[in-house]
Design a protein around this motif. Structure first.
Motif, mmCIF file in Angstrom:
data_model
loop_
_atom_site.group_PDB
_atom_site.id
_atom_site.type_symbol
_atom_site.label_atom_id
_atom_site.label_comp_id
_atom_site.label_asym_id
_atom_site.label_seq_id
_atom_site.Cartn_x
_atom_site.Cartn_y
_atom_site.Cartn_z
ATOM 1 N N ALA A 197 0.772 -1.265 -0.091
ATOM 2 C CA ALA A 197 -0.020 0.109 -0.166
ATOM 3 C C ALA A 197 0.767 1.237 0.136
ATOM 4 O O ALA A 197 0.705 2.410 -0.576
ATOM 5 C CB ALA A 197 -0.851 0.032 1.218
ATOM 6 N N ILE A 198 1.988 1.154 0.673
ATOM 7 C CA ILE A 198 2.973 2.584 1.065
ATOM 8 C C ILE A 198 3.550 2.747 -0.831
ATOM 9 O O ILE A 198 3.554 3.650 -1.118
ATOM 10 C CB ILE A 198 4.101 2.171 1.985
ATOM 11 N N HIS A 199 3.989 1.356 -1.157
ATOM 12 C CA HIS A 199 4.587 1.692 -2.360
ATOM 13 C C HIS A 199 3.708 2.045 -3.457
ATOM 14 O O HIS A 199 3.944 2.821 -4.086
ATOM 15 C CB HIS A 199 5.247 0.060 -2.925
ATOM 16 N N ALA A 200 2.300 1.600 -3.499
ATOM 17 C CA ALA A 200 1.422 2.040 -4.347
ATOM 18 C C ALA A 200 0.914 3.396 -4.402
ATOM 19 O O ALA A 200 0.643 4.052 -5.205
ATOM 20 C CB ALA A 200 0.014 1.080 -4.276
ATOM 21 N N ALA A 201 1.313 4.160 -3.094
ATOM 22 C CA ALA A 201 0.945 5.609 -3.030
ATOM 23 C C ALA A 201 2.305 6.193 -3.194
ATOM 24 O O ALA A 201 2.415 7.450 -2.788
ATOM 25 C CB ALA A 201 0.586 5.762 -1.239
ATOM 26 N N GLY A 202 3.243 5.584 -3.813
ATOM 27 C CA GLY A 202 4.508 6.167 -4.173
ATOM 28 C C GLY A 202 5.564 6.538 -3.082
ATOM 29 O O GLY A 202 6.502 7.337 -3.365
ATOM 30 N N GLY A 203 5.393 5.507 -1.894
ATOM 31 C CA GLY A 203 6.164 6.012 -0.694
ATOM 32 C C GLY A 203 7.327 5.067 -0.410
ATOM 33 O O GLY A 203 7.339 3.926 -1.361
ATOM 34 N N LEU A 204 8.096 5.156 0.576
ATOM 35 C CA LEU A 204 9.048 4.228 0.690
ATOM 36 C C LEU A 204 8.689 3.657 2.214
ATOM 37 O O LEU A 204 8.336 4.270 3.105
ATOM 38 C CB LEU A 204 10.562 4.891 0.938
ATOM 39 N N ALA A 205 8.732 2.197 2.279
ATOM 40 C CA ALA A 205 8.429 1.481 3.539
ATOM 41 C C ALA A 205 9.656 1.048 4.530
ATOM 42 O O ALA A 205 10.603 0.538 3.771
ATOM 43 C CB ALA A 205 7.644 0.483 3.234
ATOM 44 N N SER A 206 9.549 1.689 5.736
ATOM 45 C CA SER A 206 10.570 1.363 6.401
ATOM 46 C C SER A 206 10.137 0.765 7.740
ATOM 47 O O SER A 206 9.024 1.074 8.505
ATOM 48 C CB SER A 206 11.189 2.796 7.007
ATOM 49 N N LEU A 207 10.665 -0.190 8.522
ATOM 50 C CA LEU A 207 10.569 -0.935 9.710
ATOM 51 C C LEU A 207 10.703 0.302 10.708
ATOM 52 O O LEU A 207 11.893 0.500 11.002
ATOM 53 C CB LEU A 207 11.264 -1.863 9.883
ATOM 54 N N ALA A 208 9.508 0.603 11.547
ATOM 55 C CA ALA A 208 9.693 1.521 12.705
ATOM 56 C C ALA A 208 10.151 1.000 13.973
ATOM 57 O O ALA A 208 9.810 -0.546 14.065
ATOM 58 C CB ALA A 208 8.282 2.266 12.926
ATOM 59 N N HIS A 209 10.993 1.677 14.692
ATOM 60 C CA HIS A 209 11.375 1.257 16.302
ATOM 61 C C HIS A 209 11.522 -0.201 16.258
ATOM 62 O O HIS A 209 10.539 -0.795 17.030
ATOM 63 C CB HIS A 209 10.651 1.867 17.094
ATOM 64 N N PRO A 210 12.380 -0.856 15.641
ATOM 65 C CA PRO A 210 12.635 -2.513 15.674
ATOM 66 C C PRO A 210 12.669 -2.903 17.141
ATOM 67 O O PRO A 210 12.103 -4.017 17.364
ATOM 68 C CB PRO A 210 13.883 -2.571 14.947
ATOM 69 N N VAL A 211 12.955 -2.249 18.004
ATOM 70 C CA VAL A 211 12.967 -2.739 19.308
ATOM 71 C C VAL A 211 11.632 -3.137 19.881
ATOM 72 O O VAL A 211 11.519 -3.971 20.715
ATOM 73 C CB VAL A 211 13.612 -1.835 20.552
ATOM 74 N N GLN A 212 10.631 -2.385 19.479
ATOM 75 C CA GLN A 212 9.268 -2.977 19.934
ATOM 76 C C GLN A 212 8.479 -4.110 19.382
ATOM 77 O O GLN A 212 7.820 -4.646 19.767
ATOM 78 C CB GLN A 212 8.295 -1.620 19.397
ATOM 79 N N LEU A 213 9.363 -4.595 18.365
ATOM 80 C CA LEU A 213 9.166 -6.129 17.827
ATOM 81 C C LEU A 213 9.230 -6.930 19.148
ATOM 82 O O LEU A 213 8.758 -8.328 19.211
ATOM 83 C CB LEU A 213 9.887 -6.552 16.807
ATOM 84 N N LYS A 214 9.979 -6.821 20.060
ATOM 85 C CA LYS A 214 10.395 -7.683 21.108
ATOM 86 C C LYS A 214 10.891 -8.879 20.732
ATOM 87 O O LYS A 214 10.371 -9.987 21.385
ATOM 88 C CB LYS A 214 9.192 -7.599 22.269
ATOM 89 N N LEU A 215 11.719 -8.924 19.903
ATOM 90 C CA LEU A 215 12.367 -10.200 19.373
ATOM 91 C C LEU A 215 13.484 -10.704 20.303
ATOM 92 O O LEU A 215 14.158 -9.953 20.877
ATOM 93 C CB LEU A 215 12.858 -9.969 18.004
ATOM 94 N N PRO A 216 13.532 -12.022 20.592
ATOM 95 C CA PRO A 216 14.388 -12.585 21.710
ATOM 96 C C PRO A 216 15.962 -12.324 21.360
ATOM 97 O O PRO A 216 16.404 -12.164 22.211
ATOM 98 C CB PRO A 216 14.176 -14.150 21.610
ATOM 99 N N ASP A 217 16.411 -12.050 20.276
ATOM 100 C CA ASP A 217 17.980 -11.919 19.846
ATOM 101 C C ASP A 217 18.229 -11.397 18.554
ATOM 102 O O ASP A 217 17.083 -11.334 17.824
ATOM 103 C CB ASP A 217 18.730 -13.235 20.147
ATOM 104 N N ASP A 218 19.504 -11.215 18.188
ATOM 105 C CA ASP A 218 19.815 -10.557 16.909
ATOM 106 C C ASP A 218 19.540 -11.449 15.778
ATOM 107 O O ASP A 218 19.119 -11.270 14.664
ATOM 108 C CB ASP A 218 21.324 -10.300 16.952
ATOM 109 N N ALA A 219 19.594 -12.862 16.084
ATOM 110 C CA ALA A 219 19.461 -13.891 14.933
ATOM 111 C C ALA A 219 17.803 -13.773 14.466
ATOM 112 O O ALA A 219 17.458 -13.804 13.077
ATOM 113 C CB ALA A 219 19.677 -15.076 15.336
ATOM 114 N N ALA A 220 16.942 -13.773 15.565
ATOM 115 C CA ALA A 220 15.793 -13.516 15.299
ATOM 116 C C ALA A 220 15.066 -12.210 14.352
ATOM 117 O O ALA A 220 14.491 -12.143 13.433
ATOM 118 C CB ALA A 220 14.846 -13.722 16.606
#
Ligand code: AMP
Ligand code: FE
Ligand code: FE
Ligand code: ZN
Length: 300
Positions: A197-220
């Motif tokens: 949807a972001i691309h279709a609207a002409g934009g660039l899509a970025s992952l916001a504040h990755p810490v909030q994903l609360k993934l267990p480690d760097d590998a994940a």
């Protein structure tokens, strides 16, 4: 001219407390030469903000922050939250307008169920109080065309005012968050759907504040980023108010590893949160880099 930008801000169109038309002046006073308005799931504040930015000659990036389902491989693992920032989107894109409507409806179905659960636990607040809170925020009144996103932060505010909790944090821990007594899921976008949807609207899509994903480690986190990259992700938010200096370094390396651009911002919500505009001191080059990428995307 200032050499800083802030590419992550909220207004009264979602859960910020400053009207879109007031943000350009506040940004300029904070020493910024460029900023993005990225309200949760809505483009409703962009037109008013763009007009005000033009008057005072500050570079404005039309943006959005889409909430998506973080369960990319449908394994049901208890992740945190997945937010995708869209920068340089067309504010009038019909696809994003459809998503905004769908998300307003998703919250409109969920919010009264949260209130029911709260009432069942003896918490005496009404949904009307929440709606009043969302719609009578300071300086919101003159933006008549704006349909505000009504969300859990507004419920939290009523809980504080009614004396049931002392802070937004306590409202989410005790009642509104995934471990809270009134937690209720809502319809969420798929990650692919949000990026498309972001691309279709002409934009660039970025992952916001990755810490909030609360993934267990760097590998994940690397596996997660790899998957988003296959879905077309363009960038990662490296600088953010929730990121420690070590996080900024980790996410910058991640960006290099997956050839992703970087973005950064304060995630300013006005008086609702303590973060200040320009608190991340993001170099203006980050803005210019994204702008050039968006431009070459649209002419490709
Ligand atoms: P909603 O989109 O209505 O489900 O509400 C989610 C919004 O609530 C997020 O985008 C944040 O702005 C805010 N939020 C979520 N979790 C917390 C938390 N633990 N503390 C404070 N604000 C939160
Ligand atoms: Fe928010
Ligand atoms: Fe967010
Ligand atoms: Zn945000």
């Amino acid at each position: 001219m200032s050499d800083c930008c802030d590419l992550h801000l909220h207004s009264t169109a979602s859960d910020g407390t400053d009207a879109p038309r007031d943000l350009p002046r506040l940004c300029r006073d904070a020493g910024l030469s460029a900023f993005a308005l990225t309200d949760h799931d809505t483009t409703a504040g962009l037109a008013a903000c763009a007009a005000a930015a033009k008057k005072i000659k500050i570079d404005f990036v039309p943006g959005i922050e889409l909430s998506a389902n973080p369960d990319l491989d449908h394994t049901g693992k208890p992740f945190g939250t997945l937010h995708l920032l869209g920068h340089f989107i067309d504010p009038d894109d019909p696809g994003l307008a459809t998503i905004t409507q769908r998300m307003i409806e998703a919250r409109a179905q969920r919010n009264p169920r949260i209130i029911e659960k709260l009432n069942a636990q003896g918490v005496r607040i009404t949904y009307q109080q929440v709606l009043d809170r969302a719609r009578t925020l300071p300086a919101a009144d003159e933006d008549k065309q704006i349909e505000t996103i009504v969300g859990r932060p507004h419920i939290a505010q009523v809980l504080i005012e009614a004396g049931y909790v002392k802070s937004i944090h306590e409202a989410f821990t005790k009642y509104l968050g995934p471990a809270g007594g009134a937690y209720t899921r809502r319809d969420r976008l798929g990650a692919a759907e949000a990026i498309d949807a972001i691309h279709a609207a002409g934009g660039l899509a970025s992952l916001a504040h990755p810490v909030q994903l609360k993934l267990p480690d760097d590998a994940a986190l690397e596996r997660f980023a790899a998957k988003l990259k296959t879905l077309g992700l363009d960038g990662i938010e490296t600088r953010h108010s929730d990121h420690a200096p070590a996080d900024v370094q980790r996410f910058t390396r991640l960006a290099e590893r997956f050839t992703l651009r970087t973005t950064g911002g304060s995630d300013y919500h006005g008086s609702r949160k303590t973060v200040r505009l320009n608190s991340q001191a993001v170099p203006r080059a980050v803005y210019e880099n994204l702008r050039d990428a968006a431009m070459s995307r649209s002419t490709a």
